[in-house]
Design a protein around this motif. Structure first.
Motif, PDB file in Angstrom:
ATOM      1  N   GLU A 160      50.966  56.803 -13.670  1.00 24.92           N
ATOM      2  CA  GLU A 160      50.030  56.962 -14.775  1.00 24.92           C
ATOM      3  C   GLU A 160      50.632  57.836 -15.867  1.00 24.92           C
ATOM      4  OE1 GLU A 160      46.611  58.723 -13.028  1.00 24.92           O
ATOM      5  OE2 GLU A 160      45.931  56.892 -12.026  1.00 24.92           O
ATOM      6  N   ASP A 359      41.165  59.862  -9.661  1.00 23.81           N
ATOM      7  CA  ASP A 359      42.015  58.883 -10.331  1.00 23.81           C
ATOM      8  C   ASP A 359      41.416  58.553 -11.697  1.00 23.81           C
ATOM      9  OD1 ASP A 359      43.696  58.811  -8.155  1.00 23.81           O
ATOM     10  OD2 ASP A 359      42.833  56.971  -7.314  1.00 23.81           O
ATOM     11  N   VAL A 360      42.257  58.106 -12.617  1.00 22.34           N
ATOM     12  CA  VAL A 360      41.802  57.813 -13.975  1.00 22.34           C
ATOM     13  C   VAL A 360      40.722  56.727 -13.964  1.00 22.34           C
ATOM     14  CG1 VAL A 360      42.505  56.965 -16.238  1.00 22.34           C
ATOM     15  CG2 VAL A 360      44.011  58.490 -14.965  1.00 22.34           C
TER      16      VAL A 360
END
Length: 460
Positions: A160, A359-360
């Motif tokens: 990411e 998490d994004v």
């Protein structure tokens, strides 16, 4: 002539294929990588035929940190050992994996909260400095950093966000870190190219006192005995035996007791066989240093920091690079203060933390949140009559309605983790989400956004 031209093109393509197989670089700016490889190897211009050849080759490379297929198969075979050999495999795993025991599964695949059961790192209470390079263009050196070398922001397939690729022979420091109190935490992600040469120098993380950073930062290229105030932690992707893994070699420090603390350790650092990416977490409590790589506690030293040193500087450095080796850093985060979960939740009735990470755009809890969740679960276990409401908050990126829904999902995920992994009665836990409606800081800065992405526990 046409036959000769084709032969030349094939030879050039083979050269680049061999180079890329060695370094296994997969940065999402292939044109720049080709130029860099060409300069390092032949100092000649890359023509259009090579560009086309490289485009074909890169499809077969996979991501930046992909190991050889043989290594993957070996890892899979090791993990799929038969039940008849279970005891023998457990014994071998304990030897090979250092801190892992027969009851601990090999670190393959994505880590979970359970796999971090020995991780007791708790980040500082308030984020005061953060860097994800989101404001910088790929190919540029980051605007808020300084160096006496070179470097550039890149993206890495399979990870990411953006990374700073460190150039050779230099010091790299964030100019926005100017003060560090006696209680703080430093976190960052560290990566290296695979097939990393043992002869490339250590990656060095520096925490120090400098009078004039713009003038004095070059002194930290390496700790060479010069009188400087601070410490340097040396890491390397491979240990002295050249085996896979990561080694923490030394801590150089200006403490009165030890000018050089030799604490070489080799340990299992990589969660997946195809990723040379680890998270480094450093925790200072006055003189005490705790350092972790992923969930592995590397050091716990009570007198590593010098009480007379006024730490105000963070930097990263390396030297003696081999041609194709590179270090990368990302997601730097400095937080200050020592969270007092018990006092704030029980006495004050409210505790807020930025240490539960997701998490994004997801409610999936990152495993490095384990230490904070364990601390909160401990308070709830000791105070069995207490009920709490878990409230999720987000920054303002994205749609407001989506952020509201995400904050509710995240609070529910925290509830489920406390119930499933820590045995807290779900009937004592209520959930809610505020989305971006109640910011704790400005949504125009990286630090402000980090403080807004938080979870609150309110006593009912």
């Amino acid at each position: 002539m046409k036959i000769l031209d084709k032969a030349v093109c094939i030879a050039v393509m083979f050269t680049f294929c061999s180079a890329m197989s060695f370094a296994q670089i997969r940065i999402n700016d292939p044109g720049r990588v080709v130029e860099r490889q060409a300069e390092n190897r032949a100092n000649r211009k890359v023509d259009q035929a090579v560009d086309k050849g490289f485009d074909s080759v890169e499809q077969g490379i996979g991501n930046l940190f992909k190991k050889k297929e043989k290594e993957k198969k070996d890892a899979e075979n090791k993990g799929n050992a038969s039940q008849d050999n279970k005891n023998a495999d457990a014994s071998n795993a304990e030897k090979d994996k250092g801190s892992e025991t027969a009851e601990t599964p090999p670190k393959t695949g994505k880590p979970t909260l359970k796999s971090y059961s020995k991780f007791d790192f708790i980040p500082g209470e308030k984020v005061v400095a953060a860097e994800d390079f989101s404001q910088d263009a790929v190919g540029d050196f980051p605007a808020k950093w300084n160096t006496n070398s070179s470097g550039e922001v890149v993206t890495i397939e399979g990870t990411e966000g953006k990374w700073l690729m460190l150039g050779p022979e230099g010091v790299f420091y964030p100019e926005f870190v100017t003060s560090l109190p006696e209680n703080f935490t430093l976190e960052f992600n560290l990566a290296s190219t695979s097939e990393f040469s043992f002869y490339t120098g250590y990656f060095r993380a520096v925490i120090a006192e400098v009078g004039n950073a713009a003038k004095d930062f070059t002194k930290w290229k390496s700790f060479d005995g010069e009188k400087v105030n601070g410490m340097e932690i040396a890491l390397h992707p491979k240990n002295a035996g050249g085996t896979e893994g990561l080694s923490a070699y030394n801590i150089f420090s200006d403490t009165p007791a030890n000018s050089l603390m030799k604490n070489e350790k080799s340990f299992p650092a990589f969660h997946a066989p195809d990723h040379n990416v680890v998270k480094v977490s450093i925790w200072r409590q006055k003189g005490r240093l705790r350092m972790y790589v992923d969930d592995f506690k590397v050091w716990d030293l009570p007198r590593a920091f010098n009480p007379e040193t006024k730490y105000n500087f963070i930097a990263f450095s390396s030297k003696d690079y081999q041609a194709d080796d590179r270090y990368f850093i990302s997601n730097l985060r400095v937080a200050v203060g020592a969270p007092d979960t018990r006092s704030k939740l029980i006495t004050e009735g409210k505790f807020s933390t930025t240490g539960i990470l997701f998490d994004v755009n997801s409610a999936n809890i990152k495993p490095e949140s384990y230490g904070v969740l364990k601390e909160i679960a401990g308070v709830l276990t000791e105070n069995a009559a207490v009920k709490v409401k878990i409230i999720g908050h987000t920054d303002s990126d994205g749609e407001e309605s989506s952020n509201l829904a995400l904050s509710k999902k995240r609070s529910e995920a925290v509830k489920q983790a406390l119930a499933k992994d820590f045995g807290i009665d779900g009937g004592r836990l209520e959930t809610d989400g505020k989305g971006e409606a109640e910011p704790a800081g400005l949504n125009t800065t990286i630090e402000g956004k980090a403080n807004n992405r938080r979870v609150e526990f309110v006593k009912m």
